[in-house]
Enzyme design. Structure first.
Site, short mmCIF file in Angstrom:
data_model
loop_
_atom_site.label_atom_id
_atom_site.label_comp_id
_atom_site.label_asym_id
_atom_site.label_seq_id
_atom_site.Cartn_x
_atom_site.Cartn_y
_atom_site.Cartn_z
N GLY A 131 49.31 30.11 54.40
CA GLY A 131 48.24 30.64 53.57
C GLY A 131 47.40 29.48 53.09
O GLY A 131 46.56 28.95 53.83
N SER A 132 47.69 29.03 51.87
CA SER A 132 46.99 27.85 51.37
C SER A 132 47.24 26.65 52.29
O SER A 132 46.37 25.81 52.50
CB SER A 132 47.48 27.51 49.95
OG SER A 132 47.02 28.50 49.06
N THR A 158 40.69 40.11 56.80
CA THR A 158 39.69 41.05 56.30
C THR A 158 38.90 41.61 57.48
O THR A 158 38.48 40.84 58.36
CB THR A 158 38.75 40.36 55.30
OG1 THR A 158 39.52 39.77 54.28
CG2 THR A 158 37.78 41.35 54.70
N GLN A 336 38.10 45.24 27.45
CA GLN A 336 38.33 45.12 26.01
C GLN A 336 37.16 45.73 25.22
O GLN A 336 37.38 46.44 24.25
CB GLN A 336 38.49 43.62 25.66
CG GLN A 336 39.28 43.38 24.40
CD GLN A 336 40.73 43.85 24.54
OE1 GLN A 336 41.26 43.94 25.64
NE2 GLN A 336 41.35 44.18 23.42
N GLY A 339 37.42 49.35 25.19
CA GLY A 339 38.61 49.90 24.55
C GLY A 339 39.39 50.74 25.55
O GLY A 339 39.39 50.46 26.75
N GLY A 340 40.01 51.80 25.06
CA GLY A 340 40.84 52.64 25.91
C GLY A 340 40.08 53.22 27.10
O GLY A 340 40.64 53.41 28.18
N GLU A 363 40.10 32.71 50.54
CA GLU A 363 39.27 31.56 50.92
C GLU A 363 39.58 30.36 50.01
O GLU A 363 38.70 29.62 49.60
CB GLU A 363 37.79 31.94 50.94
CG GLU A 363 37.62 33.13 51.89
CD GLU A 363 36.21 33.41 52.32
OE1 GLU A 363 35.40 32.48 52.33
OE2 GLU A 363 35.94 34.57 52.67
#
Lengths: 385, 326, 259
Positions: A131-132, A158, A336, A339-340, A363
């Site tokens: 991967g990396s 992808t 945030q 809210g909900g 990437e």
């Protein structure tokens, strides 16, 4: 120095925005929910020329350049990150390296259909154990007369399922390490080339991420891009451009979430006033705006360097790092602010939050970007920073 | 009579003026008492229609009756009306906003070399000059305009001006001015009638029901049509619903559709995008029903219910039925 | 076949408009400008006619200040072949008639077989220029057209116009003027190739003197702009659906007297 887009870039921006708002917005939530690849809208993006923006007109592209590309990609990502990643892969990871390193015959055959939006390309570098650490390629290509025989497995590709062409990186000389890596274009339908499982993902769910399997897959020599051993350089060059694209994608995701937050802060009332009157909310909105603008400036700088033909590897890494971190922070705060309600799918910041995460991973993870930046800085090479 | 206020008659293509003419004549009479004249270009005027114009308050009807006037062609109408205007020197030429009057009156103004104020919602005499007020910029602002010279040519938005009350027995002098034979370049081929919904025309209706994206699909408009039949309302749609292909474009209310100004507007599942507001914000009473309490339409609504329209509409139909049966 | 399309640059509907200090015009700072949507239908139809006939030229014309070039450029990006910009301070307060006169002068110079316009511009919604242009040219005109077909010789056009209750179909000899209604077509997006290619196309600046037009005062002038009177605050009716509906019907009948 000016911060104005050219009139062509402005028109491209307006067109991309209009397209995203009218064509993509109505289906964005649904294709995310169903993990459905949006063939129709992606095809129309191709017809508009969005799949070959950094490709010269001669090879089916629109030759609009990197700056116009990041501007347009941001507009698409602002509405749907899945469409944006398909666009990014076709342009940066597949089209650009073939335009740069391919022969005219290869460009004609492998590039023109993708740049003109008639087919998709994909970029197959990552492997189960690589991967990396991309130098650690296990897929092998062994020369056999005027063919190479490919064996191995690529992961997290992808558009892997939908693509007609795959740019595949293989080891042709194990002893040489990453200098033994070579690039090939493998066409869908080639014997021994199959698509394995498609991943079920947290975000960018409408794009497909697939496994590519090569089992004694014979690829003609004419499909080798560049020389033997040039593959790693080709991959890294592609990824530099790709990082600028992903930075733009991250900014688009963040911008969409930010705009929704501002609108919500103007409408939603709590404690007798609109919540935008509350300093805690103002604080979050201001932080979002500053970070987004900072990320955008870094990204446009990287794109400007690329357009000018100057080195931009560090600039690209900086832009991608900052934009990805910004996208994650902004979408977190956007929930945030909501809210909900932000936690519920009906309010689109939830999707933006899930989509943001991948920008810190693909990437090159954020940690890899830091490595790239630091290494170049220590070498005294920082793209004019 | 020189200095008259002409009211260009919009008719039903069957020899009778449309009722919007009561509004045009009513406004003309307010601005120029005793100087109101109706000018009617038609292939056939009915006696009842002529009588109606008199009862609404026209003192004189200039009837231009010729087979060439139907179906309407701007080139033919303009030539005839301009000749008459040259002889009569009216002070003002007023017409209701309809598809053909919008074109005809504009063309006539060009022939006469005078200004045009289209889609006006208010008039006032300031000194010896007419000043018109008309919505601009998607109805976000009002523009006051005036003319360099008369005749002052204007069209009037339907349902905005107070209609003249018919005064039985009041009659107009009907004159049939001579005409030079109108020539035409355009040739009529055919007329294709729309499938009638049996409900009033959008721009003329006193009550309009509108269904937006919240209608969820074309099949659900039947519940609005049922309500429409109970209260005699036209049924329109927002751009979102039209662009989704749920309703034909002729039903679209808004900036790229019809501009309406009914006494009562009822919006169901309409969010209230600016494009939509541009086409209905001069409605007298606005009712909005939407599940989303943040929908912008609530900002301009006189009455709002935050609820599922699919629960509200049948209940409303039932309540109105009860009321009308009383 | 040569086709001339008239377009107007207008503020985007979603843009906030504020009255300028002179009280007669709008403050143009911060406004997003677009091609008036009906004009896009006209541009699209012109391009389709050209494509269908396999030859021809589409010329976009607009009147207004320097910024109007952006609108013309987007028409070039859609596929118009060239553009004419009527750009002269003499037209800064042009009403529909003055605009129509300038356009008529261009039409006489260019001699197209067809002029396509949008039904109305969505800023001042006057909807008059098309008819006035036809009048000044002495050409036939069809308003609010929903479909059109040009005959193979290019001598006539059959157009269906929208009227209350249906469509009326006419044959118009060319040259003629048509006003596009929504529903005529679905305008294309400019492709990126189109956008990139547009910068090579000509936008010709034209002054009033180039057309032999003497400055004359407008026949209609704006006295002032005013904001809409605010609507009285509305009322959200609470309660379960049956209760709320009963209350709504009562309020409509007794308070608002709307039924």
């Amino acid at each position: 120095m000016t911060f104005d887009l050219t009139s062509e870039q402005q028109l491209i921006q307006a067109t991309a925005r209009e397209f995203a708002e009218t064509q993509i917005r109505p289906i964005a939530a649904e294709i995310d929910r169903d993990s459905r690849f949006p063939h129709e809208t992606v095809k129309r993006m191709g017809e508009l020329g969005l799949m070959g923006m950094v490709i010269p007109e001669r090879w089916g592209g629109s030759g609009a350049g990197a700056q116009a590309y990041v501007v347009a990609l941001e507009e698409i990502a602002r509405v749907c990150a899945s469409h944006a990643v398909v666009m990014s892969v076709n342009n940066s990871l597949y089209g650009d390296p073939i335009a740069r390193f391919g022969t005219d015959a290869q460009r004609e055959r492998f590039l023109t259909p993708v740049a003109s939006g008639h087919a998709h390309g994909c970029f197959a570098l990552t492997e189960p154990q690589a991967g990396s650490d991309a130098t650690n390629q296990a897929t092998l290509a062994v020369r056999d007369g005027d063919h190479y025989v490919l064996n191995g497995c690529k992961r997290f590709v992808t558009t892997g399922r939908e693509a007609s062409f795959a740019l595949v990186f293989c080891q042709t000389d194990r002893a040489k390490g990453h200098r033994g890596i070579t690039a090939f274009v493998v066409e869908k339908g080639t014997r021994g080339f199959t698509v394995g499982k498609t991943e079920d993902k947290l975000g960018i769910r409408a794009s497909d991420t697939a496994e590519l399997l090569f089992d004694d897959c014979r690829v003609p020599v004419q499909s080798r891009i560049g020389d033997e051993g040039q593959g790693f350089k080709i991959a890294m060059t592609a990824i530099d451009g790709g990082r600028v694209g992903i930075a733009a994608q991250a900014i688009g995701i963040a911008t969409g979430a930010y705009e929704r937050s501002v609108a919500y802060a103007r409408e939603r009332r709590a404690f007798g006033v609109i919540i935008g009157e509350h300093q805690m909310v103002q604080w979050m909105l201001a932080d979002m705006a500053v970070a987004i603008d900072g990320a955008r400036l870094l990204t446009r700088k990287a794109a400007a360097l690329k357009d000018a033909g100057r080195p931009y590897r560090t600039a690209a890494a900086m832009a991608k790092l900052f934009a990805a971190e910004t996208a994650m922070k902004v979408t977190t705060d956007a929930i945030q602010v909501h809210g909900g309600y932000g936690f519920i799918k009906e309010y689109e910041v939830e999707r933006a939050f899930r989509d943001a995460k991948i920008t810190q991973l693909y990437e090159g993870t954020s940690q890899i970007q830091k490595l790239v930046v630091a290494r170049h800085l220590l070498r005294g090479d920082h793209d004019g920073v | 009579m020189p200095n008259a206020f002409w009211c260009i008659v919009e008719d039903d293509r069957n020899g009778s003026p449309k009722k919007v003419m009561a509004e045009v004549i009513g406004e003309a009479a307010r601005l120029a008492p005793g100087r109101v004249e109706a000018v009617w270009l038609t292939d056939k005027a009915s006696e009842a229609g002529l009588k109606q114009l008199g009862e609404w308050g026209a003192s004189r009807v200039l009837l231009l009756e010729n087979a060439a006037f139907a179906p309407y062609r701007s080139e033919v109408w303009t030539a005839a009306a301009a000749d008459l205007a040259a002889r009569e020197s009216p002070a003002a030429i007023l017409a209701p906003v309809t598809s053909r009057q919008r074109e005809f009156v504009a063309r006539l103004a060009a022939r006469l070399g005078v200004g045009l104020a289209a889609d006006s919602v208010r008039f006032a005499m300031e000194g010896d000059k007419l000043v018109a007020t008309r919505p601009v910029y998607a109805g976000k602002l009002l523009s006051k305009v005036t003319w360099a010279k008369s005749p002052w040519v204007a069209t009037l938005r339907p349902n905005v001006f107070r209609p003249a009350e018919a005064q039985p027995g009041k009659t107009a002098a009907v004159e049939r001015p001579s005409l030079s034979a109108p020539g035409a370049q355009m040739k009529f081929v055919e007329r294709r009638e729309e499938v009638s919904t049996g409900l009033p025309e959008l721009t003329e209706a006193e009550t309009v029901i509108s269904g937006g994206r919240g209608m969820k699909g074309p099949e659900n408009y039947v519940i609005l049509e049922e309500l429409g039949r109970v209260i005699g309302a036209a049924v329109g749609a927002s751009r979102a619903a039209v662009d989704a292909g749920w309703r034909p474009h002729r039903f679209q209310i808004g900036q790229t559709g019809r501009t309406i100004s009914p006494k009562l507007y009822l919006g169901f599942g309409v969010s209230g995008a600016i494009q939509h507001l541009a086409g209905m914000r001069t409605s007298k009473v606005i009712v909005a029903v939407n599940k989303d309490p943040e929908a912008p339409i609530f900002k301009i609504a006189d009455f709002g219910i935050v609820a599922d329209l699919f629960e509200v509409v049948p209940e409303l139909t039932k309540e109105f039925k009860k009321l009308l049966e009383k | 076949m040569k086709i001339l399309v008239t377009i107007k640059q207008v503020p985007d509907t979603a843009t906030q408009v504020k009255i300028a200090a002179d009280g007669k015009s709008i403050d143009t700072a911060g406004i997003t400008w677009i091609v008036s949507p009906y004009d896009e239908f006209a541009v699209e139809e012109a391009l389709r006619i050209k494509e269908k006939r396999g030859q021809g030229e589409v010329v976009a014309v607009s009147l207004g200040p320097d910024r109007v070039k952006e609108a013309l450029r987007s028409c070039l990006a859609m596929g118009c072949d060239r553009a004419i910009h009527l750009n002269d301070a003499a037209w800064s307060a042009a009403d529909t008639l003055a605009t129509a006169k300038a356009l008529a002068a261009v039409v006489k110079q260019e001699a197209p077989q067809l002029v396509l316009c949008g039904r109305q511009a969505i800023d001042d919604d006057m909807g008059a220029v098309t008819a006035q242009l036809a009048e000044l040219l002495g050409w036939p005109c069809a308003y609010w057209i929903m479909e059109e077909t040009i005959d193979t010789d290019g001598k006539a056009v059959r157009a269906a116009r929208q009227v209350e209750g249906g469509l009326e179909v006419f044959d118009l000899p060319l040259p003629a003027v048509l006003a596009a209604q929504k529903g005529l077509n679905e305008p294309r997006y400019p492709t990126l190739k189109g956008i990139m290619g547009a910068k090579k196309k000509e936008i010709r600046d034209v002054k009033a003197a180039d057309l032999g037009i003497a400055a004359e005062p407008s026949q209609l002038s704006v006295v002032g702009l005013e904001a809409l009177p605010p609507r009285p605050p509305g009322r959200i009716i609470q309660g379960d659906v049956p209760t709320a509906v009963k209350e709504l019907v009562r309020a409509l009948r007794e308070d608002a007297k709307a039924i």
